[in-house]
Design an enzyme around this catalytic site. Structure first.
Site, short mmCIF file in Angstrom:
data_model
loop_
_atom_site.label_atom_id
_atom_site.label_comp_id
_atom_site.label_asym_id
_atom_site.label_seq_id
_atom_site.Cartn_x
_atom_site.Cartn_y
_atom_site.Cartn_z
N LYS A 280 0.83 -1.32 -0.02
CA LYS A 280 0.04 -0.04 0.21
C LYS A 280 0.87 1.29 -0.04
O LYS A 280 1.93 1.07 0.33
CB LYS A 280 -0.82 0.14 1.24
CG LYS A 280 -2.11 -0.86 1.14
CD LYS A 280 -2.89 -0.81 2.50
CE LYS A 280 -3.92 -1.79 2.51
NZ LYS A 280 -5.01 -1.50 1.59
N ASP A 291 -7.72 -3.36 10.44
CA ASP A 291 -8.15 -4.50 9.43
C ASP A 291 -8.73 -5.68 10.13
O ASP A 291 -9.15 -6.59 9.51
CB ASP A 291 -7.15 -4.58 8.50
CG ASP A 291 -7.85 -4.93 6.93
OD1 ASP A 291 -8.89 -4.56 6.83
OD2 ASP A 291 -6.92 -5.49 6.30
N GLU A 352 -6.61 -9.53 0.35
CA GLU A 352 -6.12 -10.59 1.38
C GLU A 352 -7.37 -11.00 2.23
O GLU A 352 -7.51 -12.03 2.49
CB GLU A 352 -4.95 -10.21 2.10
CG GLU A 352 -5.01 -9.30 3.26
CD GLU A 352 -5.79 -8.06 3.26
OE1 GLU A 352 -5.88 -7.57 2.00
OE2 GLU A 352 -6.43 -7.39 3.97
N ARG A 354 -10.75 -11.52 1.28
CA ARG A 354 -11.48 -12.57 1.01
C ARG A 354 -10.45 -14.01 0.95
O ARG A 354 -11.22 -14.80 0.96
CB ARG A 354 -11.71 -12.29 -0.53
CG ARG A 354 -10.75 -11.77 -1.54
CD ARG A 354 -11.05 -10.92 -2.82
NE ARG A 354 -10.98 -9.59 -2.51
CZ ARG A 354 -11.38 -8.58 -3.23
NH1 ARG A 354 -11.82 -8.88 -4.53
NH2 ARG A 354 -11.30 -7.32 -3.05
#
Ligand code: BES
Ligand code: MN
Ligand code: ZN
Length: 495
Positions: A280, A291, A352, A354
């Site tokens: 990122k 997250d 990531e 999913r």
């Protein structure tokens, strides 16, 4: 954190009662509530005299602290606006105004005279539960990694008028609001922890801690070795670049009959998302400690469920991993095999969530679930679509979707339904695997949900994309959403 306590009580005359702070509603145009009138009489009109000064008229959100009289050490006048227009939104404003005023005084106890507050679009139980939830949430402070945290608020005990309700019914509403507030705070605190403390192992330990002394809550942890045996190649591809081992945390709450099918909650628990090799950009990357907000909401909801002892079975599954780049990390173009046997081309290692969820969703099938709800800070695209006010809701079952939407409205933790049409599915086609892990530029939240839908087997399933709702950027902090929605849904299911 010391627990605030809430007590429902019948009070005939506010002037005769004792309190460190009597909270007296005043409606618009200086209309005193019954309790305010009683106190006014006892102090020879000092309350109306203060209002006549013109500083305070009873407008929604206004407050005015006055010295006490008799057994009431302080009087807090609170503006409620037009009596006939007093609705849930006004009640929420009122709750905010009260907690703000109480935060800046030394009172450790307060009595809320709420029996004149008829909520147009709600019932007395709703008002009491909201107040208890709100006061519990405003008492939360983050202290873990701060040398001199803000001092805790003095308020320890709140008495609320039962009004037209029996004391028992009123107390039940307060207990429910408190339990939801504690669940929300639980989620906030976990999500606020930095990634170097809140690792997958930390979440696993935290599950054990939550279950301690709770005979109805059992915890088991799947280590990487076991996950490998189960074929969770997708989940493990995310932790491959990290020094922190992934954990699959399973919390089984048994409050119902053993034959009753469980409600299964599956939380995305990426304790830090650097993006992996598809790293990122630097701006706001720190926020990727949040997250694991989906996982935090699973912990929080289970906290609420255990506090209330709901007579249902609930399984919480947390797919915990850290997404990091390293020599061992999964690379764009790598193909991994999921527990369901489907191969996945990892076109972007930053998609990531999913990848961990798909294996957790396959695993969830083992519990013969009534429904499965996954909760995930899944896509930046959901933030673009819905902003912070609504979580994105996807479901393969209309009844489940409607129940969740209704629970979101009721708890003011709202969701908005998004399409799961087949038309979007082909964006996930891959030349080199059964499915790709990204669906291109259009409809990013939808294609992420489509990816998950390929792994949901035959059970009723819903997915909440909470990328926009799980935390605030200014002031920075976790919101505890969607614990309010999920708790409300489960409370309703429990009947
Ligand atoms: N955790 C992020 C999603 C996210 C981004 C949540 C910003 C909140 C704020 C997720 O793992 C992610 O990186 N998603 C990618 C998917 C893309 C690579 C298809 C995204 O949204 O950019
Ligand atoms: Mn990511
Ligand atoms: Zn992520």
């Amino acid at each position: 954190m010391s627990k605030l306590t809430f007590t429902a009580r019948k009070i005939k005359d506010a002037a005769q009662a004792r309190s460190q702070c009597a909270i007296l509603p005043v409606f618009g145009k200086k209309a005193l509530s019954t309790a305010a009138q009683q106190v006014d009489k006892a102090c020879d009109g000092a309350v109306s005299a203060a209002i006549d000064l013109g500083d305070f008229s009873g407008k929604s959100g206004q407050t005015c602290m006055l010295p006490g009289v008799g057994g009431n050490k302080r009087l807090l006048l609170v503006g409620c606006g037009d009596k006939s227009k007093f609705d849930r939104a006004a009640a929420r404003e009122l709750a905010k105004a009260i907690s703000k005023a109480l935060a800046s005084c030394e009172a450790s106890e307060a009595t809320v005279y709420c029996s004149d507050l008829e909520v147009k679009d709600g019932d007395p139980q709703w008002l009491l539960a909201w107040l208890a939830r709100h006061f519990t949430c405003t008492a939360y402070r983050y202290t873990e990694t701060v040398s001199k945290p803000k001092p805790a608020q003095k308020l320890a005990r709140v008495v609320l008028e039962a009004g037209s309700l029996s004391t028992g019914a009123a107390q039940k509403a307060l207990d429910q609001g408190l339990a939801v507030g504690l669940g929300i705070n639980e989620a906030r605190n976990l999500a606020n922890l930095p990634g170097n403390i809140c690792t997958p192992s930390y979440l696993a330990q935290h599950a054990r801690k939550l279950a301690r002394g709770e005979p109805r809550l059992n915890v088991s942890i799947l280590e990487e070795k076991k996950m490998k045996e189960l074929g969770m190649g997708s989940l493990l591809s995310v932790s491959a670049g990290s020094d922190q081992p992934a954990k699959l945390v399973i919390m089984h709450y048994k409050g119902g009959k053993s034959a009753q099918k469980p409600y299964v909650l599956v939380g995305k628990g990426i304790t830090f998302d650097s993006g992996g090799i598809s790293i990122k950009p630097g701006a706001k990357m720190d926020e990727m400690k949040f997250d694991m907000g989906g996982a935090a909401s699973v912990f929080g909801t289970l906290r609420t469920v255990t506090e209330l002892g709901l007579p249902i079975n609930v399984v919480g599954i947390v797919a915990a991993a850290e997404n990091m780049p390293s020599g061992g990390a999964t690379k764009p173009g790598d193909v991994v095999t999921s527990m369901a046997g489907k191969t996945i081309e990892v076109l972007n290692t930053d998609a990531e969530g999913r990848l961990v969820l798909c294996d957790a969703l396959t695993y969830a099938g083992r519990f013969k679930p009534q429904v499965v709800i996954d909760i995930a800070t899944l896509t930046g695209a959901c933030v673009v679509a819905l902003g912070a006010h609504a979580s994105g809701l996807y479901a393969n079952d209309d009844k489940l979707a409607e129940a969740l939407l209704a629970a979101g409205t009721e708890s003011h933790d709202r969701a908005w339904r998004m399409p799961l049409w087949d038309d979007y599915q082909k964006q996930l086609d891959s030349n080199f695997a059964d499915i790709a892990n990204i669906g291109g530029p259009g409809g990013g939240s939808i294609t992420a949900a489509c990816f998950l839908s390929r792994f949901t087997g035959d059970y009723h399933w819903a997915h909440l994309d909470i990328a926009g709702s799980a935390w605030d950027s200014a002031p920075k902090g976790a919101t505890g959403r969607p614990v309010g929605l999920l708790s409300q849904y489960l409370i309703e299911q429990a009947g």
